[in-house]
Design a protein around this motif. Structure first.
Motif, PDB file in Angstrom:
ATOM      1  N   PHE A 254      37.871  38.045  52.665  1.00  0.00           N
ATOM      2  CA  PHE A 254      36.484  38.406  52.986  1.00  0.00           C
ATOM      3  C   PHE A 254      35.785  38.695  51.671  1.00  0.00           C
ATOM      4  O   PHE A 254      36.436  38.948  50.662  1.00  0.00           O
ATOM      5  N   THR A 255      34.479  38.633  51.690  1.00  0.00           N
ATOM      6  CA  THR A 255      33.746  38.914  50.450  1.00  0.00           C
ATOM      7  C   THR A 255      33.190  40.326  50.486  1.00  0.00           C
ATOM      8  O   THR A 255      32.944  40.881  51.559  1.00  0.00           O
ATOM      9  N   LEU A 256      32.987  40.869  49.329  1.00  0.00           N
ATOM     10  CA  LEU A 256      32.432  42.214  49.274  1.00  0.00           C
ATOM     11  C   LEU A 256      31.020  42.232  49.832  1.00  0.00           C
ATOM     12  O   LEU A 256      30.574  43.248  50.362  1.00  0.00           O
ATOM     13  N   THR A 257      30.347  41.128  49.706  1.00  0.00           N
ATOM     14  CA  THR A 257      29.015  41.039  50.290  1.00  0.00           C
ATOM     15  C   THR A 257      29.099  41.222  51.801  1.00  0.00           C
ATOM     16  O   THR A 257      28.263  41.898  52.397  1.00  0.00           O
ATOM     17  N   GLU A 258      30.109  40.639  52.379  1.00  0.00           N
ATOM     18  CA  GLU A 258      30.296  40.810  53.824  1.00  0.00           C
ATOM     19  C   GLU A 258      30.570  42.270  54.159  1.00  0.00           C
ATOM     20  O   GLU A 258      30.022  42.812  55.125  1.00  0.00           O
ATOM     21  N   VAL A 259      31.421  42.882  53.383  1.00  0.00           N
ATOM     22  CA  VAL A 259      31.724  44.297  53.617  1.00  0.00           C
ATOM     23  C   VAL A 259      30.448  45.122  53.501  1.00  0.00           C
ATOM     24  O   VAL A 259      30.156  45.981  54.335  1.00  0.00           O
ATOM     25  N   ALA A 260      29.685  44.821  52.465  1.00  0.00           N
ATOM     26  CA  ALA A 260      28.455  45.572  52.231  1.00  0.00           C
ATOM     27  C   ALA A 260      27.515  45.435  53.423  1.00  0.00           C
ATOM     28  O   ALA A 260      26.971  46.422  53.928  1.00  0.00           O
ATOM     29  N   LYS A 261      27.363  44.221  53.882  1.00  0.00           N
ATOM     30  CA  LYS A 261      26.458  43.995  54.993  1.00  0.00           C
ATOM     31  C   LYS A 261      26.979  44.656  56.267  1.00  0.00           C
ATOM     32  O   LYS A 261      26.257  45.404  56.930  1.00  0.00           O
ATOM     33  N   ALA A 262      28.229  44.392  56.574  1.00  0.00           N
ATOM     34  CA  ALA A 262      28.809  44.935  57.812  1.00  0.00           C
ATOM     35  C   ALA A 262      28.846  46.460  57.800  1.00  0.00           C
ATOM     36  O   ALA A 262      28.649  47.094  58.829  1.00  0.00           O
ATOM     37  N   GLY A 263      29.101  47.024  56.631  1.00  0.00           N
ATOM     38  CA  GLY A 263      29.219  48.477  56.562  1.00  0.00           C
ATOM     39  C   GLY A 263      27.905  49.159  56.245  1.00  0.00           C
ATOM     40  O   GLY A 263      27.861  50.382  56.093  1.00  0.00           O
ATOM     41  N   LYS A 264      26.866  48.356  56.142  1.00  0.00           N
ATOM     42  CA  LYS A 264      25.550  48.896  55.790  1.00  0.00           C
ATOM     43  C   LYS A 264      25.652  49.770  54.542  1.00  0.00           C
ATOM     44  O   LYS A 264      25.168  50.912  54.491  1.00  0.00           O
ATOM     45  N   VAL A 265      26.296  49.213  53.564  1.00  0.00           N
ATOM     46  CA  VAL A 265      26.457  49.882  52.273  1.00  0.00           C
ATOM     47  C   VAL A 265      26.032  48.891  51.204  1.00  0.00           C
ATOM     48  O   VAL A 265      26.034  47.686  51.446  1.00  0.00           O
ATOM     49  N   SER A 266      25.684  49.384  50.068  1.00  0.00           N
ATOM     50  CA  SER A 266      25.371  48.457  48.992  1.00  0.00           C
ATOM     51  C   SER A 266      26.655  48.107  48.247  1.00  0.00           C
ATOM     52  O   SER A 266      27.625  48.857  48.267  1.00  0.00           O
ATOM     53  N   ILE A 267      26.605  46.993  47.603  1.00  0.00           N
ATOM     54  CA  ILE A 267      27.760  46.577  46.819  1.00  0.00           C
ATOM     55  C   ILE A 267      28.080  47.636  45.777  1.00  0.00           C
ATOM     56  O   ILE A 267      29.233  47.980  45.549  1.00  0.00           O
ATOM     57  N   GLY A 268      27.062  48.125  45.150  1.00  0.00           N
ATOM     58  CA  GLY A 268      27.266  49.159  44.147  1.00  0.00           C
ATOM     59  C   GLY A 268      28.005  50.355  44.704  1.00  0.00           C
ATOM     60  O   GLY A 268      28.850  50.951  44.030  1.00  0.00           O
ATOM     61  N   SER A 269      27.688  50.701  45.915  1.00  0.00           N
ATOM     62  CA  SER A 269      28.352  51.849  46.541  1.00  0.00           C
ATOM     63  C   SER A 269      29.852  51.621  46.665  1.00  0.00           C
ATOM     64  O   SER A 269      30.643  52.540  46.469  1.00  0.00           O
ATOM     65  N   ILE A 270      30.197  50.420  46.988  1.00  0.00           N
ATOM     66  CA  ILE A 270      31.625  50.113  47.093  1.00  0.00           C
ATOM     67  C   ILE A 270      32.294  50.369  45.754  1.00  0.00           C
ATOM     68  O   ILE A 270      33.342  51.000  45.683  1.00  0.00           O
ATOM     69  N   TYR A 271      31.646  49.905  44.709  1.00  0.00           N
ATOM     70  CA  TYR A 271      32.236  50.073  43.379  1.00  0.00           C
ATOM     71  C   TYR A 271      32.154  51.509  42.893  1.00  0.00           C
ATOM     72  O   TYR A 271      32.743  51.866  41.882  1.00  0.00           O
ATOM     73  N   LEU A 272      31.412  52.304  43.630  1.00  0.00           N
ATOM     74  CA  LEU A 272      31.354  53.724  43.306  1.00  0.00           C
ATOM     75  C   LEU A 272      32.638  54.398  43.779  1.00  0.00           C
ATOM     76  O   LEU A 272      33.069  55.412  43.211  1.00  0.00           O
ATOM     77  N   ARG A 273      33.227  53.824  44.800  1.00  0.00           N
ATOM     78  CA  ARG A 273      34.442  54.409  45.386  1.00  0.00           C
ATOM     79  C   ARG A 273      35.708  53.710  44.930  1.00  0.00           C
ATOM     80  O   ARG A 273      36.772  54.322  44.895  1.00  0.00           O
ATOM     81  N   PHE A 274      35.569  52.413  44.689  1.00  0.00           N
ATOM     82  CA  PHE A 274      36.770  51.633  44.379  1.00  0.00           C
ATOM     83  C   PHE A 274      36.583  50.870  43.077  1.00  0.00           C
ATOM     84  O   PHE A 274      35.489  50.416  42.770  1.00  0.00           O
ATOM     85  N   ASP A 275      37.653  50.738  42.354  1.00  0.00           N
ATOM     86  CA  ASP A 275      37.571  50.059  41.071  1.00  0.00           C
ATOM     87  C   ASP A 275      37.495  48.547  41.213  1.00  0.00           C
ATOM     88  O   ASP A 275      37.075  47.853  40.295  1.00  0.00           O
ATOM     89  N   SER A 276      37.922  48.077  42.343  1.00  0.00           N
ATOM     90  CA  SER A 276      37.940  46.632  42.527  1.00  0.00           C
ATOM     91  C   SER A 276      38.114  46.327  44.005  1.00  0.00           C
ATOM     92  O   SER A 276      38.383  47.210  44.806  1.00  0.00           O
ATOM     93  N   LYS A 277      37.978  45.080  44.312  1.00  0.00           N
ATOM     94  CA  LYS A 277      38.186  44.667  45.684  1.00  0.00           C
ATOM     95  C   LYS A 277      39.629  44.974  46.092  1.00  0.00           C
ATOM     96  O   LYS A 277      39.883  45.389  47.220  1.00  0.00           O
TER      97      LYS A 277
END
Lengths: 226, 226, 226, 226
Positions: free
Chosen positions: D52-75
DNA sequence: TATGAATGAGTATTCATTCAT
DNA sequence: GATGAATGAATACTCATTCAT
């Protein structure tokens, strides 16, 4: 791979920078303001360029990102403020240096030797900070464009000092002569120290010999008949 | 706000760059290869640094991004290839220049005048391309580190030329004298042209006068008794 | 991070794969066709999965990319063809193996011991190739879905062999018993060998002991009264 | 067509994964953190792998991509965190399950029946999430390598339970017997459920019958004289 | 048939800037 | 004022597939 900022480098200047930053006068505010600048400066020195993130500044300076934006309109502004602070400091040292020399040098050769030696060492001392600044080329710019800039003072003062020995000059248009000899000295030293270039590029050749030769070149050039 | 590349600048060299790129020999391939380099070079000149995107290169060069990666392993490689091409060209012109001078200059003063004039104009002509290269400091590096680099040839050749008049020198250690006077000339010119600095910083003062004065400084320095 | 292909894995099967590839019968063509398959297979084994590029296949197999697309409609098709070839080979060995066992094993215990030993070693021998195939899960699928698949033959044959001793079974519904005991053996061995898992996951515990215990489990289970 | 990650799968572990993610404790932050994990988990389940792509995660989770990288160092970190969360949950259920069985099962047959039934259903329930995890082979790895991992607990606990009836065993080296019978059960169930294989491959044959037969196989094997 | 150069959509990751608290 | 979590545009790089020769 950005060379300057991602935002196109606006034609910036110290004054603009100073205006852009909102310097707090209060104690606590002032302290965190200083911490930002110091943190940014350290990062600049460490990296050799502007390539640091505001998050890093915030962490290193124990300030919040929001605080930074409270003082500065942009990262560029912060950088300019750092530049300004450094240049002010350099300016003061330059002033002190010239005052010293004015009193001690009674001949053109003496002046040249003392000036080159003192200025060279001053530049060397500041070279770690100057490199990232030069990288951004503000120094040169301010050096001529800004009257209030103390770098400009140095040029004027140095030229004034040399003018004391104008009767020894080999050619007319003394202004031009001192202007150009100052350039030769400054440009050669700056380049040697790798200012504006990468650190690796610097220090090829012998520093002590170069200083000596510049000190000899200076009066030789001024006295040359052409 | 990266100053160089995001990837740490590997100790690169012209030869490495050349090896890294896969230069096609065929007509059509060759053409698109040239378009890439030219597009990248134009962007570098326009920006004054490496701050262009591969998408821009692709569009400007009418090449696909994939094609770029067919020839170069990375954006860095592309940049190095551009540098290599430019430096090669400069090298050739420098060689021709020195040959001219060798034949025409029969006195130290003549040599100084001709060399400064010719070299100054050569640097000026290439300054738009050299600026971004200097920004990356490859030039200086290769200038001393790479024997095969023609920039190195220039230094050697220029110094050799000056050595012809070594009996006129005012001080011993002739190697050092010619080395340092070359530095003074090159550094002053380069700095004046803003090489390694931002374009705005350049051209302060009078170019023609500066050249003249460097031409006078050179023999004056070499003959100076110290 | 694609697990299967970038293109959604169509419900593929050996037959589909076979249809998709255009197998040349001629000598020279045939040879390059084989080289493709072999190169792809080697890459699959080396990587442990489908994660290779067609460019790699082309280079390793000394074939052009265009040639690959002349034989296969897509990378997926190529992969399926590799799977097919491997499974065919395994099938043949399985047939030979079962023939051996049929002749030698005259008791249930003997059969179990021989079958487990032989099948285990066969799977182990093929495990490097099977892993990437299992990863794609074609094996299992074909194992039941495709009648013509020789893997299916194995199941049938093995079950048939066991049926010879059906009078010893402890429970009715012999079909089910042999089906399930075959599963237990196969699944346990496959898992142990890390088929379908990463190589690191495999080989936990003692292989020889596991085989022995499976050989004991088999008749024990079949004879169990429940 | 990457099978695992594009980045070589580092020897990851649950604990490492947990450390890598910066779990916020606050309400709002925590909520978006959960949304990321849940979105990623859902995508993993839907796809059956990590594709899956991080873009998909961002969209599905209603989070920004940046937010993901705020919590995790990588996919990869995100994936590991999902794995960790699932495995923790499974671990808890396993513990509860074993506790139940310990109290209710007073004979080996009873234990086998209850254990197989409960464990099979637990695995089945989690099979959609486990599949993509198995695909990455973390489960197995952690199952043996990580002492703290609760999967390990299950093995130990299950083996301990069986040891209660060690006097009924038909052969010596009881450790080996229970270890291998656990493998047979777990591997067979896992494989049947298609864990580590594609979803389509799963569920061939009769689930209920398989469970029943495993429950019979277990004591039969343990009691077998060899 | 055969080639392999060209294509470009797709993806992980960074970081200046904003804004809700 | 102060905080720092959230945002999302931007960018280098990959690789299956196409197609001109």
């Amino acid at each position: 791979m950005a060379a300057m900022s991602t935002t196109k480098a606006k034609s910036d200047s110290i004054s603009a920078a100073t205006e852009a930053s909102r310097v707090p006068q209060q104690g606590r505010s002032r302290a965190s303001y200083e911490r930002m600048l110091t943190a940014a400066e350290k990062l600049m020195v460490k990296r050799g360029n502007d390539d640091f993130t505001l998050t890093e500044v915030a962490k290193a300076g124990k300030v919040s990102i929001g605080s930074i934006y409270l003082r500065f309109d942009s990262k560029d502004d912060l950088i300019r403020a750092v530049h300004g602070r450094v240049l002010t400091q350099i300016g003061e040292e330059q002033d002190a240096m010239m005052q010293q020399i004015r009193q001690n040098a009674s001949t053109l050769d003496e002046f040249a030797r003392q000036f080159v030696e003192a200025y060279a060492e001053l530049l060397k001392r500041f070279s770690p900070v100057l490199r990232p600044i030069m990288f951004r080329a503000i120094y040169d710019q301010s050096m001529s464009a800004l009257g209030k800039n103390s770098a400009e003072n140095l040029v004027r003062e140095a030229e004034a000092q040399m003018m004391r020995f104008a009767d020894e000059f080999g050619r007319p248009d003394h202004e031009r002569l001192v202007g150009n000899v100052f350039r030769m000295i400054y440009y050669t030293l700056a380049r040697f120290l790798g200012l504006g270039s990468s650190p690796e590029a610097a220090n090829q050749g012998n520093w002590e010999e170069l200083k000596e030769d510049l000190a000899i070149m200076c009066p030789a050039f001024l006295r040359a008949k052409g």
